[in-house]
Design an enzyme around this catalytic site. Sequence first.
Site, PDB file in Angstrom:
ATOM      1  N   LEU A   1       0.844  -1.202   0.000  1.00  0.00           N
ATOM      2  CA  LEU A   1       0.000   0.000   0.000  1.00  0.00           C
ATOM      3  C   LEU A   1       0.881   1.255   0.000  1.00  0.00           C
ATOM      4  O   LEU A   1       0.840   2.063   0.923  1.00  0.00           O
ATOM      5  CB  LEU A   1      -0.964  -0.016   1.191  1.00  0.00           C
ATOM      6  CG  LEU A   1      -2.175   0.897   1.025  1.00  0.00           C
ATOM      7  CD1 LEU A   1      -3.177   0.302   0.039  1.00  0.00           C
ATOM      8  CD2 LEU A   1      -2.872   1.142   2.358  1.00  0.00           C
ATOM      9  N   GLY A   2       1.681   1.375  -1.049  1.00  0.00           N
ATOM     10  CA  GLY A   2       2.453   2.609  -1.241  1.00  0.00           C
ATOM     11  C   GLY A   2       1.583   3.605  -1.983  1.00  0.00           C
ATOM     12  O   GLY A   2       0.355   3.556  -1.900  1.00  0.00           O
ATOM     13  N   ARG A   3       2.232   4.497  -2.709  1.00  0.00           N
ATOM     14  CA  ARG A   3       1.458   5.539  -3.411  1.00  0.00           C
ATOM     15  C   ARG A   3       0.524   4.918  -4.442  1.00  0.00           C
ATOM     16  O   ARG A   3      -0.644   5.299  -4.554  1.00  0.00           O
ATOM     17  CB  ARG A   3       2.412   6.493  -4.119  1.00  0.00           C
ATOM     18  CG  ARG A   3       3.356   7.239  -3.202  1.00  0.00           C
ATOM     19  CD  ARG A   3       4.311   8.018  -4.080  1.00  0.00           C
ATOM     20  NE  ARG A   3       5.244   8.833  -3.329  1.00  0.00           N
ATOM     21  CZ  ARG A   3       6.462   8.439  -2.997  1.00  0.00           C
ATOM     22  NH1 ARG A   3       6.887   7.229  -3.304  1.00  0.00           N
ATOM     23  NH2 ARG A   3       7.273   9.241  -2.338  1.00  0.00           N
ATOM     24  N   ILE A   4       1.047   3.960  -5.225  1.00  0.00           N
ATOM     25  CA  ILE A   4       0.218   3.362  -6.278  1.00  0.00           C
ATOM     26  C   ILE A   4      -0.863   2.482  -5.657  1.00  0.00           C
ATOM     27  O   ILE A   4      -2.033   2.543  -6.051  1.00  0.00           O
ATOM     28  CB  ILE A   4       1.103   2.570  -7.265  1.00  0.00           C
ATOM     29  CG1 ILE A   4       2.022   3.532  -8.032  1.00  0.00           C
ATOM     30  CG2 ILE A   4       0.243   1.760  -8.232  1.00  0.00           C
ATOM     31  CD1 ILE A   4       3.086   2.868  -8.882  1.00  0.00           C
TER      32      ILE A   4
ATOM     33  N   ARG B   1       4.835  -4.260   4.532  1.00  0.00           N
ATOM     34  CA  ARG B   1       5.828  -4.398   5.609  1.00  0.00           C
ATOM     35  C   ARG B   1       5.242  -4.059   6.972  1.00  0.00           C
ATOM     36  O   ARG B   1       5.550  -4.681   7.965  1.00  0.00           O
ATOM     37  CB  ARG B   1       7.042  -3.512   5.319  1.00  0.00           C
ATOM     38  CG  ARG B   1       8.075  -4.224   4.452  1.00  0.00           C
ATOM     39  CD  ARG B   1       9.243  -3.342   4.200  1.00  0.00           C
ATOM     40  NE  ARG B   1       8.781  -2.133   3.508  1.00  0.00           N
ATOM     41  CZ  ARG B   1       9.407  -1.564   2.502  1.00  0.00           C
ATOM     42  NH1 ARG B   1      10.537  -2.064   2.073  1.00  0.00           N
ATOM     43  NH2 ARG B   1       8.943  -0.487   1.916  1.00  0.00           N
ATOM     44  N   SER B   2       4.377  -3.020   7.004  1.00  0.00           N
ATOM     45  CA  SER B   2       3.801  -2.638   8.302  1.00  0.00           C
ATOM     46  C   SER B   2       2.449  -1.960   8.099  1.00  0.00           C
ATOM     47  O   SER B   2       2.181  -1.426   7.026  1.00  0.00           O
ATOM     48  CB  SER B   2       4.758  -1.681   9.027  1.00  0.00           C
ATOM     49  OG  SER B   2       5.084  -0.637   8.156  1.00  0.00           O
TER      50      SER B   2
ATOM     51  N   ILE C   1       0.629  -5.221 -11.297  1.00  0.00           N
ATOM     52  CA  ILE C   1       1.171  -4.038 -11.986  1.00  0.00           C
ATOM     53  C   ILE C   1       2.476  -3.618 -11.316  1.00  0.00           C
ATOM     54  O   ILE C   1       2.996  -2.532 -11.579  1.00  0.00           O
ATOM     55  CB  ILE C   1       0.173  -2.848 -12.012  1.00  0.00           C
ATOM     56  CG1 ILE C   1      -0.432  -2.579 -10.629  1.00  0.00           C
ATOM     57  CG2 ILE C   1      -0.966  -3.115 -12.996  1.00  0.00           C
ATOM     58  CD1 ILE C   1       0.421  -1.827  -9.691  1.00  0.00           C
TER      59      ILE C   1
ATOM     60  N   ARG D   1       5.913  -5.871 -10.213  1.00  0.00           N
ATOM     61  CA  ARG D   1       7.017  -6.482 -10.947  1.00  0.00           C
ATOM     62  C   ARG D   1       6.727  -7.962 -11.125  1.00  0.00           C
ATOM     63  O   ARG D   1       6.197  -8.614 -10.207  1.00  0.00           O
ATOM     64  CB  ARG D   1       8.333  -6.332 -10.176  1.00  0.00           C
ATOM     65  CG  ARG D   1       8.961  -4.968 -10.246  1.00  0.00           C
ATOM     66  CD  ARG D   1       9.474  -4.631 -11.650  1.00  0.00           C
ATOM     67  NE  ARG D   1      10.088  -3.312 -11.724  1.00  0.00           N
ATOM     68  CZ  ARG D   1       9.470  -2.205 -12.117  1.00  0.00           C
ATOM     69  NH1 ARG D   1       8.207  -2.233 -12.468  1.00  0.00           N
ATOM     70  NH2 ARG D   1      10.118  -1.054 -12.185  1.00  0.00           N
TER      71      ARG D   1
ATOM     72  N   ASP E   1       0.371  -6.856 -16.050  1.00  0.00           N
ATOM     73  CA  ASP E   1       1.095  -5.843 -16.839  1.00  0.00           C
ATOM     74  C   ASP E   1       2.590  -6.124 -16.822  1.00  0.00           C
ATOM     75  O   ASP E   1       3.334  -5.534 -17.597  1.00  0.00           O
ATOM     76  CB  ASP E   1       0.815  -4.442 -16.280  1.00  0.00           C
ATOM     77  CG  ASP E   1       1.436  -3.344 -17.144  1.00  0.00           C
ATOM     78  OD1 ASP E   1       1.256  -3.409 -18.383  1.00  0.00           O
ATOM     79  OD2 ASP E   1       2.100  -2.448 -16.604  1.00  0.00           O
TER      80      ASP E   1
ATOM     81  N   GLU F   1      10.068 -10.746 -19.020  1.00  0.00           N
ATOM     82  CA  GLU F   1       9.602  -9.804 -20.032  1.00  0.00           C
ATOM     83  C   GLU F   1      10.791  -9.149 -20.735  1.00  0.00           C
ATOM     84  O   GLU F   1      11.873  -9.079 -20.121  1.00  0.00           O
ATOM     85  CB  GLU F   1       8.675  -8.739 -19.405  1.00  0.00           C
ATOM     86  CG  GLU F   1       9.348  -7.885 -18.349  1.00  0.00           C
ATOM     87  CD  GLU F   1       8.422  -6.844 -17.744  1.00  0.00           C
ATOM     88  OE1 GLU F   1       7.392  -7.198 -17.180  1.00  0.00           O
ATOM     89  OE2 GLU F   1       8.760  -5.658 -17.855  1.00  0.00           O
TER      90      GLU F   1
ATOM     91  N   HIS G   1       3.679  -4.165 -20.039  1.00  0.00           N
ATOM     92  CA  HIS G   1       4.324  -3.247 -19.075  1.00  0.00           C
ATOM     93  C   HIS G   1       4.101  -1.781 -19.470  1.00  0.00           C
ATOM     94  O   HIS G   1       5.046  -1.057 -19.781  1.00  0.00           O
ATOM     95  CB  HIS G   1       5.824  -3.564 -18.944  1.00  0.00           C
ATOM     96  CG  HIS G   1       6.411  -3.012 -17.663  1.00  0.00           C
ATOM     97  ND1 HIS G   1       7.493  -3.579 -17.028  1.00  0.00           N
ATOM     98  CD2 HIS G   1       6.059  -1.948 -16.908  1.00  0.00           C
ATOM     99  CE1 HIS G   1       7.789  -2.882 -15.942  1.00  0.00           C
ATOM    100  NE2 HIS G   1       6.924  -1.880 -15.855  1.00  0.00           N
TER     101      HIS G   1
HETATM  102  C1  8YV Z   1       7.775   1.881 -16.659  1.00  0.00           C
HETATM  103  C2  8YV Z   1       7.804   1.231 -14.202  1.00  0.00           C
HETATM  104  O1  8YV Z   1       6.707   1.861 -17.530  1.00  0.00           O
HETATM  105  O2  8YV Z   1       8.312   3.271 -13.217  1.00  0.00           O
HETATM  106  C3  8YV Z   1       8.466   2.059 -13.184  1.00  0.00           C
HETATM  107  O3  8YV Z   1       9.146   1.502 -12.327  1.00  0.00           O
HETATM  108  O4  8YV Z   1       7.755   0.061 -14.100  1.00  0.00           O
HETATM  109  C4  8YV Z   1       7.110   1.880 -15.347  1.00  0.00           C
HETATM  110  O5  8YV Z   1       6.731   3.175 -15.072  1.00  0.00           O
HETATM  111  C5  8YV Z   1       8.647   0.733 -16.995  1.00  0.00           C
HETATM  112  O6  8YV Z   1       9.800   0.737 -16.274  1.00  0.00           O
HETATM  113  C6  8YV Z   1       8.907   0.678 -18.481  1.00  0.00           C
HETATM  114  O7  8YV Z   1       9.868  -0.241 -18.786  1.00  0.00           O
END
Ligand code: 8YV
Length: 312
Positions: free
Chosen positions: A151-154, A174-175, A228, A230, A254, A259, A277
Site C-alpha cells: 500500500l504505497g502511493r500506487i 511491511r507494516s 502491476i 514487478r 502488466d 519480459e 508493461h
Molecule cells: C515503466 C515502471 O513503464 O516506473 C516504473 O518503475 O515500471 C514503469 O513506469 C517501466 O519501467 C517501463 O519499462
Amino acid sequence: MAASSLLQLAPIGPLADRLLRDNLGAVRLWEEEADWLARHGAGVELLATSVRRGCDAAMMAALPQLRAISSWGVGYDTLDVEAAHARGIQVANTPDVLDDCVADLAWGLLIAAARRISASDRYVRAGEWRDLGGFPLTTKVSGKRLGILGLGRIGTAIARRGQGFDMQVRYNGRSPKDVPYGFEASLVALAEWSDFLVVACGGGPETRHLVSAEVLAALGPRGILVNIGRGSVVDQAALIAALEAGTLGGAGLDVLQGEPGAPTALCHRDNVVISPHVGSATIETREAMEQLVVDNLHAFLREGRVLTPILR
Ligand code: 8YV
C-alpha cells in the site's frame, strides 16, 4: 559545471534527452567511444539513467566523484541504492506522477480479467457472436473484496478507486499504516479473504515470489490476481500451474517474469489478460516522468538535494 559532469547512461525519452543535453550538457554514453568511461569517468558528478537501464555498483565504482543519480521510473530494482547511499550519493526516482495511470491500468486489467473483455472482443472479431450466440457469463466486480499487496502511493491510488466500486479493501505490506483499510499481517490470509488480489509492490530480492503457490491457492478458483508491480513478485510457474489446474480464477498482468514477451501457457488462456508493461505509458505521465528526471538534477545543482529521493 563542466560539460562532462553529467553522464546519461541510456535514452530516457525525447523530452528528457533533449533537456539533459541542451540545458545540462549531458554526455550520452551510448553515443561515445567504448573507452569513454575509463577516460572520463573520474570527472562525472551527476548521472541520469532509467529503471530499464539501471545503475549497478560496478558503474558507480567507475565514477569516483559521483554525487547524485536521477533515474526515470518509480521502480529501483535495477539501481544499487545501498551502494550509492554508502558513498553518500543521492538517488532520485520519479514517484507520484505515475500513480494515477498505473492505478487506472490495474483497474483496467482487473475488470478486463473478471469480465473477459479481451476474450469477448476476440469472440466478436472472430464472428462467433454471430455464429455461436451470446458470450459465456463472467464475474461481477462491484461490491467485492479487494486485497492489495503493497500500500504505497500506487497501492493507495488503487484502493481509493476501489471505493468507487463499493469494495471492501484490505492490504498487506511491511507494516500497518494509518489508513481506512484493514491490514492483514499474512499475505495468505489476505488472499483467502480477497476476491481480487492486486500486486502493487516493487521488485527486488525482498519481494521475490511473495505471491507463492500457497497464496494463489488461498486466492482460489474464483479469485483473480492482478500484477502491476514487478513480474518477480509472482512465482510464475506456480501461477501457470494454478491456472491450468483451475485453482485460480484468472489474472490480469502488466508485468511478467522474463519480459518482454509472455509464455504461451499464459497467452492462450481466455481468463488471462496481459499488457506489455504499460502502467505509466501515457503521453501525459511519461512527459511528467521525464520532466522530473531533469528537475531532480536542477534541484540538486541548486540546493544540493534532489526533489524525490529514494529513502531507504
Ligand atoms: C515503466 C515502471 O513503464 O516506473 C516504473 O518503475 O515500471 C514503469 O513506469 C517501466 O519501467 C517501463 O519499462
